[in-house]
Scaffold this motif. Structure first.
Motif, PDB file in Angstrom:
ATOM      1  N   THR A  65      -3.138  11.569  -5.148  1.00 38.41           N
ATOM      2  CA  THR A  65      -3.959  11.637  -6.524  1.00 38.41           C
ATOM      3  C   THR A  65      -3.531  10.114  -7.224  1.00 38.41           C
ATOM      4  O   THR A  65      -4.348   9.519  -8.110  1.00 38.41           O
ATOM      5  N   VAL A  66      -2.177  10.009  -7.533  1.00 39.57           N
ATOM      6  CA  VAL A  66      -1.678   8.931  -8.094  1.00 39.57           C
ATOM      7  C   VAL A  66      -2.196   7.322  -7.638  1.00 39.57           C
ATOM      8  O   VAL A  66      -2.639   6.499  -8.242  1.00 39.57           O
ATOM      9  N   LEU A  67      -2.127   7.509  -6.094  1.00 39.93           N
ATOM     10  CA  LEU A  67      -2.930   6.237  -5.664  1.00 39.93           C
ATOM     11  C   LEU A  67      -4.286   6.098  -5.747  1.00 39.93           C
ATOM     12  O   LEU A  67      -4.891   4.848  -5.881  1.00 39.93           O
ATOM     13  N   TYR A  68      -5.156   7.578  -5.956  1.00 37.83           N
ATOM     14  CA  TYR A  68      -6.659   7.163  -6.252  1.00 37.83           C
ATOM     15  C   TYR A  68      -6.911   6.935  -7.481  1.00 37.83           C
ATOM     16  O   TYR A  68      -7.895   6.141  -7.789  1.00 37.83           O
ATOM     17  N   LEU A  69      -5.997   7.109  -8.744  1.00 35.17           N
ATOM     18  CA  LEU A  69      -6.229   6.630 -10.026  1.00 35.17           C
ATOM     19  C   LEU A  69      -6.067   5.361  -9.889  1.00 35.17           C
ATOM     20  O   LEU A  69      -6.971   4.499 -10.807  1.00 35.17           O
ATOM     21  N   GLY A  70      -5.238   4.626  -9.307  1.00 35.26           N
ATOM     22  CA  GLY A  70      -4.778   3.302  -9.236  1.00 35.26           C
ATOM     23  C   GLY A  70      -6.167   2.394  -8.494  1.00 35.26           C
ATOM     24  O   GLY A  70      -6.505   1.383  -9.042  1.00 35.26           O
ATOM     25  N   VAL A  71      -6.486   3.170  -7.335  1.00 35.72           N
ATOM     26  CA  VAL A  71      -7.684   2.547  -6.852  1.00 35.72           C
ATOM     27  C   VAL A  71      -9.127   2.721  -7.536  1.00 35.72           C
ATOM     28  O   VAL A  71      -9.769   1.555  -7.725  1.00 35.72           O
ATOM     29  N   PHE A  72      -9.319   3.961  -8.195  1.00 38.98           N
ATOM     30  CA  PHE A  72     -10.317   3.966  -9.086  1.00 38.98           C
ATOM     31  C   PHE A  72     -10.699   2.959 -10.415  1.00 38.98           C
ATOM     32  O   PHE A  72     -11.725   2.521 -10.586  1.00 38.98           O
ATOM     33  N   ALA A  73      -9.212   2.540 -10.796  1.00 41.55           N
ATOM     34  CA  ALA A  73      -9.154   1.879 -11.999  1.00 41.55           C
ATOM     35  C   ALA A  73      -9.519   0.635 -11.382  1.00 41.55           C
ATOM     36  O   ALA A  73     -10.252  -0.115 -12.183  1.00 41.55           O
ATOM     37  N   LEU A 119     -16.163  13.088  -6.242  1.00 40.86           N
ATOM     38  CA  LEU A 119     -16.865  12.776  -4.758  1.00 40.86           C
ATOM     39  C   LEU A 119     -15.915  11.739  -4.165  1.00 40.86           C
ATOM     40  O   LEU A 119     -15.253  11.950  -2.976  1.00 40.86           O
ATOM     41  N   PHE A 120     -15.528  10.658  -5.168  1.00 36.79           N
ATOM     42  CA  PHE A 120     -14.831   9.727  -4.504  1.00 36.79           C
ATOM     43  C   PHE A 120     -13.289  10.039  -4.213  1.00 36.79           C
ATOM     44  O   PHE A 120     -12.437   9.592  -3.484  1.00 36.79           O
ATOM     45  N   SER A 121     -12.962  11.037  -5.078  1.00 32.60           N
ATOM     46  CA  SER A 121     -11.509  11.403  -5.152  1.00 32.60           C
ATOM     47  C   SER A 121     -11.297  12.365  -3.489  1.00 32.60           C
ATOM     48  O   SER A 121     -10.572  12.298  -2.887  1.00 32.60           O
ATOM     49  N   GLN A 122     -12.549  13.064  -3.290  1.00 33.55           N
ATOM     50  CA  GLN A 122     -12.471  13.922  -1.944  1.00 33.55           C
ATOM     51  C   GLN A 122     -12.464  13.231  -0.923  1.00 33.55           C
ATOM     52  O   GLN A 122     -11.939  13.209  -0.044  1.00 33.55           O
ATOM     53  N   ALA A 123     -13.345  11.947  -0.831  1.00 36.90           N
ATOM     54  CA  ALA A 123     -13.316  11.047   0.066  1.00 36.90           C
ATOM     55  C   ALA A 123     -12.017  10.223   0.167  1.00 36.90           C
ATOM     56  O   ALA A 123     -11.595  10.029   1.647  1.00 36.90           O
ATOM     57  N   PHE A 124     -11.437  10.087  -0.593  1.00 35.45           N
ATOM     58  CA  PHE A 124     -10.061   9.435  -0.580  1.00 35.45           C
ATOM     59  C   PHE A 124      -9.085  10.125   0.070  1.00 35.45           C
ATOM     60  O   PHE A 124      -8.244   9.950   0.795  1.00 35.45           O
TER      61      PHE A 124
END
Length: 692
Positions: A245-253, A187-192
């Motif tokens: 997707t790469v940016l979201y991985l960093g934000v999620f981490a 869900l956070f991936s889709q929002a990002f």
């Protein structure tokens, strides 16, 4: 003897004598909302159906590929036509493509956003209502596609991995309210992804129509979608989704490792979070979780790729179809009247179509087209007639954009306040005026001695009045040197007090702004001191790129309606040339001086701006470039490239005006000597005459 009375014939009715000398008021030209706009909107609705068809076809392909990949049975060739596949396709289209097309249709803009840097573009976008609507639309669409994906996977995909069947809570008897981390990640991936697409849409200014292709001389319709566009959309979708997707991985981490533990350090907050998120604080280090949950990451990437692909395909089709030229006047009884009514539209988007079709009306070379132009020139059925309305609207369009260009895109200053009228001297009344009675005519009531003493000591009592009068009398006998230090007693008027308050408010706002700037500069220097040198330099470059004003964007801000201006200039010049042989009554001849003056004034301002660009941003000689550093050379080359793009922006109007004036000079030749022009216009026009 009975007498019979016969009925007498009725008298002849009285009626007015018919006359042909009745004064009838000529009707005005029908407004565009009644004559032109309904025809154009009908064509646009038909084109919108084409966008829906393209988007639905893409949704069907994506759904069919997904089901074929997941199920992979022997009857895979029947999957695309199964009712479940068609229902899944319809739901994907309704939640993915349909909201985006409706959003773009609702907020389509004929002119770009006036901003000269990415920071100003983003700051100005969040002040618009369309940006809020776009954010909500992207969020709802992305989350709906995620919910649809989860529903289809849970209901119809029997071979899916158990981890793919995502539920709201984890299956734990001890902690039944622990949230499922896989669901939160998706869900956070889709929002990002929705937020990233919104930022890209704002920076590209996708709500503004790209009019460049509509000025081509081809008469055939532009292809709305082709192989090159499909390849471009596919590559753009893949690259942008991969970066997001790469940016979201960093934000999620960062959120799992820093933000969530910080919330647990606050008072009272852990009590609310612990029953749902306590398990997120345990486990391996966040980067190591990527290797264990690679299937979840790939699944989120596929869902994001599908979402961005549907959006990008729909928006790309909308961008290409929305700028195609429209021809509707041929289906009306009077094409000239329809087009003249169209250029009076208050909608800039529809007005562009009217000018583009009017350009084709003026360039058509056939006896029927010449007859239609002659009818436009000779019109006397409407007041004002068609030529007066056309020339007035075109000159007003050019005049407004000319003034905007002189201000370099800045809004017009507020009109100056009218000077206050001088008071008229009062005329003395004749005779002697009756003196007014200053004393009270009513008998005063007797007051007690205590009340009289209190009134005497009051601020407006006789004692205070006597003291003030004594002070004023004493001050009047003081020398001028000492009198200057006395306070001024006359109160300021209300307007002066308002102006003082405004100045104080402006000074406070200026102090606050300066304080913010000082704090930002101090914090920035502090951070630069702690950061490594390479990181600090990269941050400075990013900040410079984000806030630097682009030269070509200054030109675009100064000429936001350049394509309409070019069309208006071309229409005026072509009709002026056609009037020499097709205007039987010479109604165009009286407007030639003001048409030429308006065009050459605009052309002079454009050429001055071009000269200014060349003088300020031209590359220095090679000897001077060799003495500069590589960084300075790259900066000067970038500014020269932006200046060239700014010249191309101005060239849209410049080329149209030059070509039109050249046609007028070649058509009329020596006959232009019969008109009178201002000296500066005559000098400029003489250059065209000498050149030809």
């Amino acid at each position: 003897m009975a007498t019979s009375t016969a009925p007498r014939n009725p008298p002849t009715p009285i009626r007015a004598i018919p006359s042909t000398l009745l004064s009838r008021t000529a009707p005005t030209i029908p407004p565009a909302s009644q004559l032109y706009e309904p025809l154009v909107k009908a064509v646009l609705r038909h084109r919108q159906h084409k966008i829906f068809l393209h988007s639905a076809a893409l949704s069907w392909l994506l759904v069919s590929a997904r089901r074929t990949w997941s199920e992979g049975d022997r009857d895979f060739w029947l999957l695309p036509i199964k009712p479940s596949t068609l229902a899944y396709t319809l739901a994907t289209f309704a939640t993915g493509a349909l909201p985006i097309v409706v959003l773009r249709k609702s907020h389509v803009a004929a002119s770009p956003t006036p901003a000269t840097s990415p920071s100003k573009t983003l700051a100005g976008a969040f002040q618009k209502q369309s940006t809020v609507h776009a954010l909500l639309t992207y969020l709802v669409s992305s989350l709906s596609l995620a919910a649809l994906h989860l529903f289809i996977t849970t209901s119809y995909d029997a071979t899916a991995d158990p981890h793919a069947r995502i539920s709201l809570f984890v299956k734990s008897r001890k902690h039944p309210y622990y949230l499922n981390g896989h669901l939160i990640y998706l869900l956070f991936s889709q929002a990002f992804i929705a937020l990233a697409c919104l930022v890209r849409c704002v920076l590209l200014d996708r709500f503004a129509v790209r009019w460049g292709a509509s000025l081509t001389a081809r008469k055939e319709k532009l292809q709305s979608f082709g192989l090159a566009r499909a390849v471009t959309v596919t590559l753009t979708t893949f690259v942008y989704t991969l970066i997001a997707t790469v940016l979201y991985l960093g934000v999620f981490a960062f959120g799992r490792s820093v933000v969530l533990p910080t919330f647990y350090q606050l008072p009272f907050v852990p009590r609310l979070l612990k029953p749902f998120t306590a398990h997120f604080l345990r486990g391996q280090w966040t980067p190591l979780l990527l290797t264990r949950h690679w299937s979840l990451v790939s699944r989120a990437f596929y869902l994001a790729l599908t979402t961005v692909g549907i959006w990008e395909f729909a928006e790309s089709a909308f961008d290409s179809i929305v700028a195609e030229s429209i021809s509707v006047s041929a289906h009306t009884a009077d094409p000239g009247l329809t087009l003249v009514s169209g250029i009076t539209s208050t909608d800039p988007y529809l007005k562009h179509f009217a000018y583009a079709e009017l350009r084709e009306f003026t360039t058509e070379d056939s006896p029927a087209a010449a007859q239609r132009r002659s009818a436009l020139f000779a019109d006397q059925k409407y007041n004002p007639n068609m030529w007066s309305t056309l020339s007035r609207e075109a000159l007003l369009t050019l005049g407004r954009d000319y003034q905007l260009f002189l201000r370099r895109g800045q809004p017009a200053p507020p009109p100056a306040a009218a000077p206050a009228a001088a008071p008229k001297p009062s005329t003395p009344l004749p005779g002697h005026a009756t003196p007014l009675l200053r004393a009270s005519v009513f008998k005063t009531a007797q007051t007690s001695p205590l009340r009289a003493s209190l009134d005497m000591l009051a601020s407006d009592g006789p004692l205070a009045t006597a003291v003030s009068e004594t002070a004023e009398a004493g001050a009047s006998h003081l020398p001028e040197l000492f009198r200057s230090v006395l306070p001024s007693t006359p109160p300021a008027p209300a307007s002066a007090a308002i102006e003082t308050a405004k100045k104080a408010e402006e000074s406070v706002a200026r102090v606050v702004s300066e304080t913010k700037g000082v704090w930002r500069e101090g914090v920035g220097k502090t951070l630069v001191g702690f950061l490594p040198k390479g990181v600090a330099e990269a941050g400075a470059q990013v900040r410079t790129w984000w806030t630097r004003e682009r030269v070509h964007r200054v030109a675009e801000t100064s000429l936001p309606n350049r394509y309409v201006d070019a069309l208006a200039a071309e229409v005026l010049c072509r009709l002026t040339c056609a009037s020499l042989t097709e205007d039987a009554y010479g109604v165009v001849q009286r407007d030639i001086p003001k048409i030429v003056e308006a065009l050459l004034s605009f052309l002079t301002a454009l050429e001055e701006f071009h000269t200014e660009l060349n003088a300020k941003y031209a590359l220095p000689p090679l000897e001077q470039l060799q003495q500069l550093s590589a960084k300075d050379v790259a900066e000067k080359e970038l500014l020269a490239l932006e200046a060239a793009r700014a010249s191309e922006v101005c060239g849209v109007v410049t080329d149209a005006i030059k070509e039109g004036v050249v046609q007028i000079v070649r058509t009329f030749g020596e006959k232009l000597a019969a008109f009178r022009f201002p000296p500066r216009i005559a000098k400029k026009l003489q250059g065209f005459v000498d050149y030809n």
